[in-house]
Design an enzyme around this catalytic site. Structure first.
Site, PDB file in Angstrom:
ATOM      1  N   CYS A 260      -3.261   0.372   9.577  1.00  0.00           N
ATOM      2  CA  CYS A 260      -4.356  -0.484   9.083  1.00  0.00           C
ATOM      3  C   CYS A 260      -5.239  -1.028  10.198  1.00  0.00           C
ATOM      4  O   CYS A 260      -6.352  -1.481   9.936  1.00  0.00           O
ATOM      5  CB  CYS A 260      -3.803  -1.616   8.239  1.00  0.00           C
ATOM      6  SG  CYS A 260      -2.420  -2.428   8.978  1.00  0.00           S
TER       7      CYS A 260
ATOM      8  N   HIS B 297       0.829  -1.203   0.000  1.00  0.00           N
ATOM      9  CA  HIS B 297       0.000   0.000   0.000  1.00  0.00           C
ATOM     10  C   HIS B 297       0.869   1.260   0.000  1.00  0.00           C
ATOM     11  O   HIS B 297       1.999   1.238   0.479  1.00  0.00           O
ATOM     12  CB  HIS B 297      -0.881   0.037   1.267  1.00  0.00           C
ATOM     13  CG  HIS B 297      -2.032  -0.918   1.250  1.00  0.00           C
ATOM     14  ND1 HIS B 297      -2.283  -1.797   2.270  1.00  0.00           N
ATOM     15  CD2 HIS B 297      -3.031  -1.108   0.341  1.00  0.00           C
ATOM     16  CE1 HIS B 297      -3.377  -2.504   1.990  1.00  0.00           C
ATOM     17  NE2 HIS B 297      -3.847  -2.103   0.831  1.00  0.00           N
TER      18      HIS B 297
HETATM   19  C1  CIR Z   1      -3.595  -7.705   3.186  1.00  0.00           C
HETATM   20  O1  CIR Z   1      -2.711  -8.175   2.474  1.00  0.00           O
HETATM   21  O2  CIR Z   1      -4.591  -7.158   2.721  1.00  0.00           O
HETATM   22  C2  CIR Z   1      -3.456  -7.819   4.681  1.00  0.00           C
HETATM   23  N1  CIR Z   1      -2.834  -9.055   5.025  1.00  0.00           N
HETATM   24  C3  CIR Z   1      -2.673  -6.652   5.234  1.00  0.00           C
HETATM   25  C4  CIR Z   1      -3.381  -5.336   5.063  1.00  0.00           C
HETATM   26  C5  CIR Z   1      -2.638  -4.198   5.640  1.00  0.00           C
HETATM   27  N2  CIR Z   1      -3.375  -3.009   5.462  1.00  0.00           N
HETATM   28  C6  CIR Z   1      -2.845  -1.801   5.449  1.00  0.00           C
HETATM   29  O3  CIR Z   1      -1.642  -1.645   5.522  1.00  0.00           O
HETATM   30  N3  CIR Z   1      -3.662  -0.767   5.302  1.00  0.00           N
END
Ligand code: CIR
Length: 268
Positions: free
Chosen positions: A258, A167
């Site tokens: 997140c 991201h």
């Molecule tokens: C993913 O790959 O979507 C999750 N395992 C991690 C998401 C992390 N989200 C973020 O940094 N906003």
């Protein structure tokens, strides 16, 4: 729209499910330990609370291993929230699960009309909303967000999430209304021209994803140069630094931002 990049009254979080072991990840490391994840999540909640926000903690969602990463499912402004369209197919349903909770806090809840967009690609500064195009967020999603926010007067600008980076905010965070903490490689793309940029010390790039919440910066432990730099910087910008261990979330590519949806209630 009244707006600050870091002044918040509230945060929504969601407890991790035992299914976090199936969380998406780019690498091939070990699975997170659900019990330790829950303990570390508790420390994160405490840090948020100590930073002065009122917490709403939602129940775990077993059907969605990544649902603990609530930031990707919605975007919160004052007084409007926007339901995202996550780009990862296994995460698409998380947005619908978040929607009723948004209605509890926001007089207006907009839905993206098209495209794909995850909150992790969205950096809200004091003056605009930057969206990093990535494997999870596309141009259609950015256009849909711009249309949803247009009535509220907050400009949206598309930038590029670096290749091989999950991201946009994996590589940056806000420290002030127009101060960003960014990896050198992301800053060299020019996306922060006009901002004051504090560069993440070389070798500590994973420290970039932190959150400023009111007068506290919450970061991950294990990045001594960044912690020293930020502590020094905090004396100028009026924040203290709190470091917590979120190592289990990091095993499935989760950072600090997140794990919460942070917002300021419309107190008028
Ligand atoms: C993913 O790959 O979507 C999750 N395992 C991690 C998401 C992390 N989200 C973020 O940094 N906003």
């Amino acid at each position: 729209m009244t707006h600050s990049a870091f002044r918040f009254t509230d945060a929504i979080c969601r407890k991790p499910s035992a299914s976090v072991v199936d969380g998406l990840r780019a690498g091939t490391g070990r699975d997170p330990d659900p019990a330790l994840f829950l303990t570390q999540h508790g420390h994160y909640l405490t840090a948020l609370q100590n930073a002065g926000v009122q917490l709403t903690v939602l129940d775990a969602l077993d059907d969605f291993p990544d649902a603990v990463f609530v930031e990707d499912a919605a975007l919160c402004f004052t007084p409007v929230a926007v339901v995202c369209r996550p780009g990862a197919p296994t995460r698409f349903g998380e947005a619908a699960a978040m929607t009723p909770h948004l209605h509890r806090f926001f007089p207006r809840v907009a839905e993206l009309a098209a495209g794909r967009l995850e909150g992790g690609d969205v950096l809200v500064t004091g003056r605009e909303v930057l969206v990093g195009l990535s494997d999870r967020s596309d141009r259609e999603g950015v256009d849909a967000l711009a249309a949803a926010l247009a009535p509220h007067g907050l400009p949206v600008r598309a930038v590029q999430t670096p290749a091989d980076t999950l991201h946009f905010k994996s590589d940056c965070a806000v420290l002030g209304e127009d101060v960003v903490f960014s990896t050198a490689s992301l800053a060299s793309s020019g996306c922060f021209d006009g901002y004051e940029v504090v560069e993440v010390p070389a070798g500590e790039e994973a420290a970039a994803n932190l959150i400023r919440v009111n007068d506290t910066v919450i970061m991950r432990t294990g990045f001594p140069e960044s912690q020293r730099l930020l502590t020094e910087r905090g004396t100028v910008d009026g924040f203290e630094v709190v470091a917590i261990d979120t190592g289990e979330a990091a095993l499935i590519d989760g950072g600090l931002s997140c794990l919460s949806l942070r917002f300021a209630r419309d107190l008028r």
